[in-house]
Scaffold this motif. Sequence first.
Motif, PDB file in Angstrom:
ATOM      1  N   PHE A  68      85.692  44.802  18.252  1.00 17.97           N
ATOM      2  CA  PHE A  68      85.347  45.241  19.600  1.00 17.97           C
ATOM      3  C   PHE A  68      85.456  46.757  19.736  1.00 17.97           C
ATOM      4  CE2 PHE A  68      86.437  46.033  24.078  1.00 17.97           C
ATOM      5  CZ  PHE A  68      85.332  45.452  24.676  1.00 17.97           C
ATOM      6  N   PHE A  69      86.443  47.356  19.088  1.00 18.95           N
ATOM      7  CA  PHE A  69      86.653  48.795  19.169  1.00 18.95           C
ATOM      8  C   PHE A  69      86.054  49.538  17.985  1.00 18.95           C
ATOM      9  CE2 PHE A  69      89.184  48.365  22.790  1.00 18.95           C
ATOM     10  CZ  PHE A  69      90.067  47.324  22.610  1.00 18.95           C
ATOM     11  N   ARG A  70      85.311  48.887  17.137  1.00 17.72           N
ATOM     12  CA  ARG A  70      84.862  49.464  15.885  1.00 17.72           C
ATOM     13  C   ARG A  70      83.807  50.558  16.032  1.00 17.72           C
ATOM     14  NH1 ARG A  70      83.933  45.181  11.367  1.00 17.72           N
ATOM     15  NH2 ARG A  70      85.943  44.679  12.185  1.00 17.72           N
ATOM     16  N   SER A  71      83.159  50.683  17.161  1.00 16.46           N
ATOM     17  CA  SER A  71      82.082  51.657  17.276  1.00 16.46           C
ATOM     18  C   SER A  71      82.581  53.100  17.324  1.00 16.46           C
ATOM     19  CB  SER A  71      81.226  51.366  18.509  1.00 16.46           C
ATOM     20  OG  SER A  71      82.000  51.529  19.667  1.00 16.46           O
ATOM     21  N   THR A  72      83.823  53.328  17.741  1.00 12.91           N
ATOM     22  CA  THR A  72      84.374  54.674  17.764  1.00 12.91           C
ATOM     23  C   THR A  72      85.180  54.894  16.496  1.00 12.91           C
ATOM     24  OG1 THR A  72      84.490  54.655  20.159  1.00 12.91           O
ATOM     25  CG2 THR A  72      85.837  56.271  19.038  1.00 12.91           C
ATOM     26  N   CYS A  73      84.871  55.964  15.798  1.00 15.43           N
ATOM     27  CA  CYS A  73      85.518  56.217  14.515  1.00 15.43           C
ATOM     28  C   CYS A  73      86.080  57.624  14.460  1.00 15.43           C
ATOM     29  CB  CYS A  73      84.520  56.052  13.381  1.00 15.43           C
ATOM     30  SG  CYS A  73      83.785  54.409  13.312  1.00 15.43           S
ATOM     31  N   GLU A  74      87.169  57.769  13.766  1.00 12.53           N
ATOM     32  CA  GLU A  74      87.729  59.075  13.482  1.00 12.53           C
ATOM     33  C   GLU A  74      87.768  59.215  11.967  1.00 12.53           C
ATOM     34  OE1 GLU A  74      91.437  59.826  15.463  1.00 12.53           O
ATOM     35  OE2 GLU A  74      90.737  58.806  17.273  1.00 12.53           O
ATOM     36  N   GLU A  75      87.089  60.217  11.463  1.00  8.18           N
ATOM     37  CA  GLU A  75      87.036  60.437  10.032  1.00  8.18           C
ATOM     38  C   GLU A  75      87.521  61.843   9.740  1.00  8.18           C
ATOM     39  OE1 GLU A  75      83.565  58.881   8.119  1.00  8.18           O
ATOM     40  OE2 GLU A  75      83.008  57.809   9.924  1.00  8.18           O
ATOM     41  N   VAL A  76      88.192  62.010   8.625  1.00  4.47           N
ATOM     42  CA  VAL A  76      88.779  63.304   8.292  1.00  4.47           C
ATOM     43  C   VAL A  76      88.276  63.756   6.933  1.00  4.47           C
ATOM     44  CG1 VAL A  76      90.939  64.545   7.891  1.00  4.47           C
ATOM     45  CG2 VAL A  76      90.860  62.730   9.597  1.00  4.47           C
ATOM     46  N   THR A  77      87.833  65.008   6.863  1.00  4.43           N
ATOM     47  CA  THR A  77      87.472  65.606   5.588  1.00  4.43           C
ATOM     48  C   THR A  77      88.501  66.692   5.300  1.00  4.43           C
ATOM     49  OG1 THR A  77      86.056  67.262   6.602  1.00  4.43           O
ATOM     50  CG2 THR A  77      85.015  65.210   5.975  1.00  4.43           C
ATOM     51  N   TYR A  78      89.244  66.540   4.223  1.00  6.95           N
ATOM     52  CA  TYR A  78      90.236  67.538   3.850  1.00  6.95           C
ATOM     53  C   TYR A  78      89.646  68.479   2.821  1.00  6.95           C
ATOM     54  CZ  TYR A  78      93.755  64.797   6.244  1.00  6.95           C
ATOM     55  OH  TYR A  78      94.462  64.133   7.192  1.00  6.95           O
ATOM     56  N   GLY A  79      89.624  69.734   3.146  1.00 11.31           N
ATOM     57  CA  GLY A  79      89.186  70.748   2.192  1.00 11.31           C
ATOM     58  C   GLY A  79      87.773  70.559   1.694  1.00 11.31           C
ATOM     59  N   ALA A  80      86.878  70.075   2.538  1.00 11.05           N
ATOM     60  CA  ALA A  80      85.484  69.889   2.121  1.00 11.05           C
ATOM     61  C   ALA A  80      84.889  71.250   1.797  1.00 11.05           C
ATOM     62  CB  ALA A  80      84.691  69.211   3.227  1.00 11.05           C
ATOM     63  N   SER A  81      84.252  71.334   0.654  1.00 11.25           N
ATOM     64  CA  SER A  81      83.654  72.607   0.269  1.00 11.25           C
ATOM     65  C   SER A  81      82.291  72.758   0.930  1.00 11.25           C
ATOM     66  CB  SER A  81      83.521  72.702  -1.249  1.00 11.25           C
ATOM     67  OG  SER A  81      82.710  71.655  -1.724  1.00 11.25           O
ATOM     68  N   SER A  82      81.855  74.000   1.051  1.00 12.60           N
ATOM     69  CA  SER A  82      80.593  74.288   1.714  1.00 12.60           C
ATOM     70  C   SER A  82      79.438  73.573   1.020  1.00 12.60           C
ATOM     71  CB  SER A  82      80.350  75.791   1.712  1.00 12.60           C
ATOM     72  OG  SER A  82      79.189  76.099   2.420  1.00 12.60           O
ATOM     73  N   GLY A  83      78.569  72.936   1.811  1.00 15.21           N
ATOM     74  CA  GLY A  83      77.408  72.243   1.277  1.00 15.21           C
ATOM     75  C   GLY A  83      77.667  70.812   0.860  1.00 15.21           C
ATOM     76  N   GLN A  84      78.929  70.387   0.864  1.00 15.99           N
ATOM     77  CA  GLN A  84      79.267  69.027   0.474  1.00 15.99           C
ATOM     78  C   GLN A  84      78.711  68.049   1.498  1.00 15.99           C
ATOM     79  OE1 GLN A  84      83.470  68.452   0.067  1.00 15.99           O
ATOM     80  NE2 GLN A  84      83.309  66.246  -0.207  1.00 15.99           N
ATOM     81  N   ASN A 138      80.424  56.652   8.223  1.00 13.61           N
ATOM     82  CA  ASN A 138      80.386  55.193   8.150  1.00 13.61           C
ATOM     83  C   ASN A 138      79.244  54.650   9.021  1.00 13.61           C
ATOM     84  OD1 ASN A 138      80.900  52.435   8.426  1.00 13.61           O
ATOM     85  ND2 ASN A 138      83.102  52.720   8.412  1.00 13.61           N
ATOM     86  N   PRO A 139      78.343  53.835   8.452  1.00 16.91           N
ATOM     87  CA  PRO A 139      77.193  53.315   9.207  1.00 16.91           C
ATOM     88  C   PRO A 139      77.557  52.473  10.425  1.00 16.91           C
ATOM     89  CG  PRO A 139      76.877  52.941   6.871  1.00 16.91           C
ATOM     90  CD  PRO A 139      78.283  53.440   7.048  1.00 16.91           C
ATOM     91  N   SER A 140      78.749  51.901  10.464  1.00 17.68           N
ATOM     92  CA  SER A 140      79.126  51.096  11.628  1.00 17.68           C
ATOM     93  C   SER A 140      79.644  51.958  12.785  1.00 17.68           C
ATOM     94  CB  SER A 140      80.177  50.058  11.244  1.00 17.68           C
ATOM     95  OG  SER A 140      81.375  50.700  10.866  1.00 17.68           O
ATOM     96  N   CYS A 141      79.761  53.261  12.569  1.00 16.06           N
ATOM     97  CA  CYS A 141      80.261  54.159  13.617  1.00 16.06           C
ATOM     98  C   CYS A 141      79.103  54.673  14.462  1.00 16.06           C
ATOM     99  CB  CYS A 141      80.991  55.341  12.997  1.00 16.06           C
ATOM    100  SG  CYS A 141      82.455  54.868  12.071  1.00 16.06           S
ATOM    101  N   THR A 142      79.128  54.347  15.726  1.00 15.24           N
ATOM    102  CA  THR A 142      78.094  54.837  16.629  1.00 15.24           C
ATOM    103  C   THR A 142      78.557  56.060  17.404  1.00 15.24           C
ATOM    104  OG1 THR A 142      78.808  53.319  18.358  1.00 15.24           O
ATOM    105  CG2 THR A 142      77.026  52.579  16.883  1.00 15.24           C
ATOM    106  N   GLN A 143      79.849  56.300  17.423  1.00 11.34           N
ATOM    107  CA  GLN A 143      80.389  57.506  18.030  1.00 11.34           C
ATOM    108  C   GLN A 143      81.761  57.765  17.439  1.00 11.34           C
ATOM    109  OE1 GLN A 143      80.664  56.937  22.219  1.00 11.34           O
ATOM    110  NE2 GLN A 143      82.283  55.443  22.109  1.00 11.34           N
ATOM    111  N   GLY A 144      82.176  59.008  17.511  1.00 11.64           N
ATOM    112  CA  GLY A 144      83.486  59.335  16.980  1.00 11.64           C
ATOM    113  C   GLY A 144      83.623  60.813  16.730  1.00 11.64           C
ATOM    114  N   SER A 145      84.457  61.117  15.770  1.00 11.74           N
ATOM    115  CA  SER A 145      84.684  62.506  15.437  1.00 11.74           C
ATOM    116  C   SER A 145      84.919  62.649  13.943  1.00 11.74           C
ATOM    117  CB  SER A 145      85.883  63.052  16.208  1.00 11.74           C
ATOM    118  OG  SER A 145      87.053  62.361  15.840  1.00 11.74           O
TER     119      SER A 145
END
Length: 151
Positions: free
Chosen positions: A22-38, A43-50
């Motif tokens: 029921f709450f799966r549409s909002t997602c929080e994802e974290v990228t640690y130290g992502a390099s430029s251009g990466q 996630n395809p099941s995320c319709t909104q989030g950060s």
Amino acid sequence: MASLASILFILLLCIVIAKSGFFRSTCEEVTYGASSGQVYNVNPSCTQGSVSWSYPNGTLRLFFAPREPKNRKFAVCFESHANESTFDVLDVTNGHQQPCKRISDKEVCTDYHINGVLADVEAKGPLRFMEEIQYRAVTIEQNPPVATVLL
């Protein structure tokens, strides 16, 4: 004893609802130290989030793919009021950088696409903390072609 049973029932109900998606549409994802251009695949099941970007520097490329691409066009909108001095967001789905369209004081959106949306989030200078990029996917149904039969 009755109040303990009520508390356990409510707790069990909350767990069932949370596990049901029921709450799966909002997602929080974290990228640690992502390099430029990466490229970061959201996630395809995320319709909104950060997406939180640790120590933003350069460009983070976000790829959004719909769960069911058939007959659905979608765009991705980004919250801009808090980040417009920190980030630029560009639609690069068709192979060239195109600024996102401002649809309100708070949002910019990509064009509508069918098979996925590729967006560049460009940091305006190296930042020394974690930034959060808010997004939401907006879909529209495409009407299938109507066949005409002549008698």
